[in-house]
Design a protein around this motif. Structure first.
Motif, PDB file in Angstrom:
ATOM      1  N   ARG A 145       0.836  -1.209   0.000  1.00 21.28           N
ATOM      2  CA  ARG A 145       0.000   0.000   0.000  1.00 21.28           C
ATOM      3  C   ARG A 145       0.862   1.246   0.000  1.00 21.28           C
ATOM      4  N   ILE A 146       1.945   1.229   0.788  1.00 21.09           N
ATOM      5  CA  ILE A 146       2.821   2.398   0.850  1.00 21.09           C
ATOM      6  C   ILE A 146       3.466   2.650  -0.503  1.00 21.09           C
ATOM      7  N   TYR A 147       3.933   1.547  -1.123  1.00 23.56           N
ATOM      8  CA  TYR A 147       4.569   1.664  -2.443  1.00 23.56           C
ATOM      9  C   TYR A 147       3.573   2.174  -3.478  1.00 23.56           C
ATOM     10  N   TRP A 148       2.397   1.547  -3.500  1.00 18.39           N
ATOM     11  CA  TRP A 148       1.454   1.799  -4.580  1.00 18.39           C
ATOM     12  C   TRP A 148       0.695   3.113  -4.401  1.00 18.39           C
ATOM     13  N   SER A 149       0.244   3.409  -3.168  1.00 18.75           N
ATOM     14  CA  SER A 149      -0.607   4.601  -3.047  1.00 18.75           C
ATOM     15  C   SER A 149       0.085   5.807  -2.429  1.00 18.75           C
ATOM     16  N   ILE A 150       1.325   5.636  -1.960  1.00 22.65           N
ATOM     17  CA  ILE A 150       2.013   6.824  -1.449  1.00 22.65           C
ATOM     18  C   ILE A 150       3.243   7.145  -2.292  1.00 22.65           C
ATOM     19  N   ILE A 151       4.126   6.169  -2.461  1.00 24.21           N
ATOM     20  CA  ILE A 151       5.389   6.445  -3.149  1.00 24.21           C
ATOM     21  C   ILE A 151       5.173   6.713  -4.641  1.00 24.21           C
ATOM     22  N   LEU A 152       4.477   5.810  -5.319  1.00 25.71           N
ATOM     23  CA  LEU A 152       4.339   5.983  -6.769  1.00 25.71           C
ATOM     24  C   LEU A 152       3.666   7.306  -7.150  1.00 25.71           C
ATOM     25  N   PRO A 153       2.562   7.680  -6.492  1.00 30.20           N
ATOM     26  CA  PRO A 153       1.953   8.958  -6.880  1.00 30.20           C
ATOM     27  C   PRO A 153       2.877  10.159  -6.668  1.00 30.20           C
ATOM     28  N   LEU A 154       3.828  10.029  -5.734  1.00 27.60           N
ATOM     29  CA  LEU A 154       4.770  11.136  -5.513  1.00 27.60           C
ATOM     30  C   LEU A 154       5.913  11.121  -6.527  1.00 27.60           C
TER      31      LEU A 154
END
Lengths: 304, 315
Positions: free
Chosen positions: A209-218
């Motif tokens: 979830r951190i990778y997909w919905s926090i890191i990637l969008p940034l």
């Protein structure tokens, strides 16, 4: 080295501030400086125009008839009846559409897999603690140095054993492990603030979830930079599809163009038109993304 | 410059993260990392490590393209054959010649163009277009364009040579000049990357340095000689090494423009390897030649990594 080379280099394209001229420079030096600026401008414009000649010459030739083109350079230069005949012949023959299709499919698929896999690996190296991390890191550095062109014979053997020759996979899969992409992602992720994910983790979010919905969008800038660079590299790759694709229907643009010299013979205007058509998608991409491309290659080169 | 930013009193996040309720075991903590690494690692093993090992193993066997399997063990005889073959020696010689012909102009011209372009504020897009656009175009287009320019008798080069009162030359058809033709096309094609790297390097030089030099009465030439060249030393090292590595791997231009000809005049390492492997079907010999080229390139690449790290540590 700054945390992200990609972000570090935008100065290349952003117009730099005008030089603050100090009045205390002394008359002679300023005189020197002014004539130097004029000389450098003239020199540079001369070379830039010289650099444009080959492309303009190909475009010019593609716009005359095959008969005129075969008469020689002076006939091409003095021709007064431009025609789009070569382009209409090529676009109607269908070959070029097959090549476009193959290049588009292989490039887009490689970009998708490379970006996904490399960003996941970059995320692991940037955010996770695990045993063997150092070994993985060293293997990646060695991977950057490996000249994949030199591996063309064994890669061919391997694809043959996997029964992948003459499929798009034979062009896609060997180009996915672009190690440099992992480093670009890792560096970018290293520079992202950790506050967001910490609060997400307290809320119970897992790594995915951190990778997909926090890191990637940034990470939009680095995602698009890696995508464009991978796309250009895969689109232009000659040596791999040259040996793995022998079916004319599957040929990519470079492989198709490589057959043109032999098969078009004396149709010189058509040959130049095919060179332009083969380059056209990349010319369009350059105009849309020039800043990203230039920042990307400069960043990759500096880090490499 | 951001060094002067006053330190504002800010609420800082706590230095230590709050203790977790239940500490996961080492395996539980490490499993996600390996899952994240797995897809890339599998591709890495399949298409980088696998072929490298296959190349090394096959170089020790009489492997052929027409038969499956490795064939009989050959020891080092493939290496003995390759290193003793005059056509391999001349291919390596041509590769070095190509490197020598392209590296100086690609480094020096790119440096000059970048220094000049950096002094001009307006119209940067034009110089980037002229010098960099060719770099993103496919080698196949480049080859078609340049073969046409070099065409004997009717090509653009011969026309210009006529204007200048020179004897027209059939560049690519002349064994003595064919490599020069390929080198010229390559310089035109790839100078953009070095131009961009130098521009990036120039942007890192603080403007104050030049202002100070100008106040001290340094002429533009002195500024370039005593400031720009030394300050861009790192970039130059990088550009030269990248250039050498790229030149050793040359394949496209030769394959497309001359197919190694006329005769064997432009045969290079990779076209030799492809010929022995795919045309003569002698995978073992091609692998031995690949290993030789592979080792040379890896040594230079390792030197580059080492140098970069050393320079970064010193900086």
């Amino acid at each position: 080295m700054a945390s992200t080379t990609i972000q570090k280099t935008p100065g290349i394209s952003a117009a730099a501030p005008p030089p603050a001229r100090s009045g205390s420079g002394g008359g002679r030096v300023q005189q020197d400086s002014r004539s130097f600026t004029i000389i450098s401008r003239v020199l540079l414009i001369f070379f830039a125009l010289l650099w444009l000649v080959p492309t303009l010459w190909a475009i010019r030739t593609s716009l005359v008839s095959n008969a005129t083109a075969s008469l020689g350079a002076s006939a091409v230069l003095t021709d007064t009846s431009p025609t789009l005949h070569s382009y209409s012949v090529l676009l109607q023959s269908g070959d070029i559409w097959n090549w476009y299709m193959s290049s588009a499919i292989t490039s887009v698929a490689t970009v998708a897999l490379t970006v996904l896999f490399a960003s996941m690996a970059g995320f692991a190296l940037s955010r996770m603690v695990f045993r063997g991390r150092k070994v993985v890191f060293i293997l990646m550095i060695i991977g950057i140095m490996v000249p994949t062109q030199v591996l063309v014979v064994p890669i061919f053997r391997e694809l043959s054993a996997m029964h992948l020759l003459n499929t798009y996979w034979s062009v896609i899969l060997p180009q996915v492990p672009a190690v440099i992409a992992v480093f670009i992602f890792k560096q970018f992720f290293d520079g992202l603030p950790k506050e967001y994910e910490e609060s997400a983790r307290i809320d119970g979010a897992g790594f995915w979830r951190i990778y997909w919905s926090i890191i990637l969008p940034l990470s939009r800038p680095v995602l698009s930079a890696v995508s464009i660079l991978t796309f250009v590299t895969v689109w232009n790759n000659l040596i791999l599809p040259l040996f793995t694709l022998s079916n004319p229907k599957l040929m990519t643009i470079p492989v198709g163009l490589a057959t043109v010299q032999g098969s078009y013979g004396q149709r010189l205007a058509d040959i130049q038109a095919s060179a332009i058509l083969g380059a056209l998608p990349l010319i369009i991409i350059y105009f849309f993304f020039q800043r990203r491309i230039i920042e990307g290659v400069a960043g990759v080169g500096v880090k490499g | 410059m951001t060094t002067e930013t006053p330190s504002l009193p800010r609420t800082r996040p706590p230095a230590t993260s709050p203790p977790r309720a239940e500490a996961p075991t080492a395996v539980e903590r490490e499993r996600p990392a390996w899952l994240f690494l797995a897809p890339f690692s599998i591709m890495y093993l399949l298409f980088l490590v696998g072929p490298t090992i296959y190349m090394i193993v096959a170089s020790l066997y009489n492997t052929s393209l027409v038969k499956s399997g490795l064939g009989t063990f050959a020891g080092l005889s493939n290496y003995v054959e390759v290193l003793g073959r005059p056509d391999f020696q001349s291919a390596m010689g041509h590769t070095v010649l190509f490197t020598v012909l392209t590296t100086p102009p690609l480094v020096i011209l790119a440096f000059v163009f970048a220094v000049l372009a950096n002094r001009i504020r307006r119209g940067q897009w034009f110089f980037r277009l002229a010098f960099f656009l060719p770099f993103v175009l496919p080698s196949a287009s480049i080859a078609l364009i340049w073969v046409f320019i070099f065409m004997p008798d009717t090509g653009l080069l011969n026309l210009v040579q006529g204007w200048l009162g020179m004897t027209p030359s059939a560049v690519l058809a002349d064994p003595n000049w064919a490599m020069w033709g390929i080198a010229a096309a390559t310089v035109w094609w790839t100078i953009g990357i070095n131009f961009v790297l130098y521009l990036a390097g120039l942007q890192d030089v603080p403007r104050e340095v030049y202002e100070a030099a100008a106040i001290d009465g340094a002429s533009p030439w002195q500024q370039i000689r005593y400031l720009t060249i030394p300050l861009l030393g790192r970039t130059t090292t990088l550009v030269v090494l990248l250039q050498i590595i790229a030149s050793l791997k040359i394949f496209d231009q030769v394959f497309l423009m001359t197919s190694g000809g006329p005769g064997q005049a432009t045969q290079v390492a990779l076209t030799f390897i492809a010929g022995v492997g795919f045309t003569d079907n002698r995978i073992g010999v091609a692998s031995a030649a690949s290993v030789v080229l592979f080792v040379v390139i890896m040594l230079i690449a390792a030197a580059r990594q080492g140098l970069t790290r050393f320079q970064n540590a010193r900086a």
